[in-house]
Write a protein that holds these residues in place. Structure first.
Motif, mmCIF file in Angstrom:
data_model
loop_
_atom_site.group_PDB
_atom_site.id
_atom_site.type_symbol
_atom_site.label_atom_id
_atom_site.label_comp_id
_atom_site.label_asym_id
_atom_site.label_seq_id
_atom_site.Cartn_x
_atom_site.Cartn_y
_atom_site.Cartn_z
ATOM 1 N N CYS A 27 0.829 -1.213 0.000
ATOM 2 C CA CYS A 27 0.000 0.000 0.000
ATOM 3 C C CYS A 27 0.858 1.256 0.000
ATOM 4 C CB CYS A 27 -0.992 0.000 1.158
ATOM 5 S SG CYS A 27 -0.235 -0.043 2.796
ATOM 6 N N GLY A 28 2.148 1.118 0.314
ATOM 7 C CA GLY A 28 3.049 2.268 0.270
ATOM 8 C C GLY A 28 3.130 2.898 -1.111
ATOM 9 N N CYS A 31 0.883 6.012 -1.658
ATOM 10 C CA CYS A 31 1.086 7.273 -0.928
ATOM 11 C C CYS A 31 2.559 7.619 -0.733
ATOM 12 C CB CYS A 31 0.427 7.157 0.445
ATOM 13 S SG CYS A 31 1.236 5.900 1.448
ATOM 14 N N SER A 33 4.600 5.735 0.836
ATOM 15 C CA SER A 33 4.906 5.249 2.200
ATOM 16 C C SER A 33 4.925 6.397 3.209
ATOM 17 C CB SER A 33 6.253 4.511 2.230
ATOM 18 O OG SER A 33 6.239 3.431 1.352
ATOM 19 N N ILE A 34 3.930 7.232 3.122
ATOM 20 C CA ILE A 34 3.932 8.450 3.934
ATOM 21 C C ILE A 34 3.925 8.149 5.438
ATOM 22 C CG2 ILE A 34 1.408 8.732 3.850
ATOM 23 C CD1 ILE A 34 3.970 11.576 3.676
ATOM 24 N N CYS A 35 3.296 7.049 5.850
ATOM 25 C CA CYS A 35 3.244 6.796 7.299
ATOM 26 C C CYS A 35 4.605 6.378 7.843
ATOM 27 C CB CYS A 35 2.163 5.773 7.652
ATOM 28 S SG CYS A 35 2.386 4.152 6.917
ATOM 29 N N PHE A 118 -1.552 -0.486 11.832
ATOM 30 C CA PHE A 118 -2.046 0.658 11.077
ATOM 31 C C PHE A 118 -2.610 0.196 9.737
ATOM 32 C CE2 PHE A 118 -1.760 4.534 8.565
ATOM 33 C CZ PHE A 118 -2.291 5.455 9.457
ATOM 34 N N TYR A 141 -0.721 13.214 8.268
ATOM 35 C CA TYR A 141 -0.638 12.877 6.849
ATOM 36 C C TYR A 141 -1.935 12.157 6.492
ATOM 37 C CZ TYR A 141 0.681 8.602 9.222
ATOM 38 O OH TYR A 141 0.689 7.533 10.075
ATOM 39 N N CYS A 143 -3.690 8.931 4.951
ATOM 40 C CA CYS A 143 -3.550 7.525 4.548
ATOM 41 C C CYS A 143 -4.698 7.208 3.604
ATOM 42 C CB CYS A 143 -3.611 6.609 5.768
ATOM 43 S SG CYS A 143 -3.772 4.862 5.307
ATOM 44 N N PRO A 144 -4.391 6.886 2.337
ATOM 45 C CA PRO A 144 -5.477 6.614 1.384
ATOM 46 C C PRO A 144 -6.363 5.445 1.788
ATOM 47 C CG PRO A 144 -3.319 6.494 0.299
ATOM 48 C CD PRO A 144 -3.063 6.810 1.731
ATOM 49 N N LEU A 145 -5.811 4.510 2.545
ATOM 50 C CA LEU A 145 -6.654 3.376 2.968
ATOM 51 C C LEU A 145 -7.820 3.878 3.812
ATOM 52 C CD1 LEU A 145 -4.033 0.656 3.982
ATOM 53 C CD2 LEU A 145 -5.133 1.044 1.771
HETATM 54 S S1 SF4 Z 1 -0.233 5.770 4.840
HETATM 55 FE FE1 SF4 Z 1 -1.740 4.131 4.600
HETATM 56 S S2 SF4 Z 1 -1.588 3.553 2.412
HETATM 57 FE FE2 SF4 Z 1 0.281 4.700 2.936
HETATM 58 S S3 SF4 Z 1 1.781 3.110 3.501
HETATM 59 FE FE3 SF4 Z 1 0.785 3.818 5.384
HETATM 60 S S4 SF4 Z 1 -0.921 2.333 5.691
HETATM 61 FE FE4 SF4 Z 1 -0.246 2.146 3.558
#
Ligand code: SF4
Ligand code: SF4
Length: 196
Positions: A27-28, A31, A33-35, A118, A141, A143-145
């Protein structure tokens, strides 16, 4: 802090959660890998204070530090006394915060629980019933999820529920989840129940 969760149990929890991910694939890619990288991007513009560093770091649950030697070259260790911050009253002594020096790349099999759960978080309702919900509150930030409500893998959500049911047997961890849940309700945050 004295945790009732044994090192082997934390290991088993890591191994269980190793088997599941929020969605199929990385999932990074959605985005950048913003988280994992958020604090590194902001710190290049202005050096955050120690407190800001800590608040954006990964915190370990009581006892989770047993899985680490403290000499991992990919982690920077910080700690604070629980009494100095907003932790449950039952918490005394050191709370460990980590910064990942090589984000978004890490020793995946050793990433802390906070990374593994997360975008979920555990929530206890007024009756003490456990639910897995989206991480709520202000995230620095997007998170698109969460923001795009992308369907999460059922087995990931259920595995998290199983893990938290177990972790909540520890009084210190239960106190933390109770406190976070209480504030969430008091603050009128969105509580999006994903399971059960
Ligand atoms: S912010 Fe959400 S989508 Fe992006 S890497 Fe982290 S968990 Fe995955
Ligand atoms: S430990 Fe891994 S998953 Fe967690 S923040 Fe660091 S790079 Fe990201």
């Amino acid at each position: 802090m004295k945790s009732s969760i044994k090192k082997d149990t934390f290991k088993a929890i890591y191994r269980l959660l190793d088997r599941f991910s929020p969605i199929n694939g990385n999932c990074g890619k959605l985005c950048g890998s913003i988280c994992c990288t958020y604090e590194y991007e902001t710190s290049s513009e202005s050096q955050p204070s120690i407190d800001e560093n800590l608040s954006l770091g990964l915190y370990l649950l009581p006892g989770e530090e047993k899985l680490f030697t403290g000499r991992e070259d990919w982690l920077e260790w910080n700690w604070e006394y629980a009494e100095d911050y907003e932790f449950p009253e039952s918490w005394h002594g050191k709370v460990y915060f980590l910064k990942c020096k090589t984000a978004p790349f890490c020793h995946r099999e050793m990433r802390p629980l906070q990374c593994r759960i997360f975008p979920l978080t555990p929530h206890l309702d007024e009756n003490g019933q456990l639910f897995m919900i989206y991480q709520s509150g202000q995230l620095p930030y997007t998170c698109p999820l969460i923001s795009e409500k992308i369907k999460l893998n059922d087995d990931f959500v259920k595995a998290n529920f199983t893990v938290w049911k177990h972790l909540l047997r520890d009084p210190l961890i239960r106190d933390l989840v109770e406190m976070d849940s209480y504030f969430r309700i008091q603050d009128g945050e969105d509580i999006n129940i994903l399971y059960p």
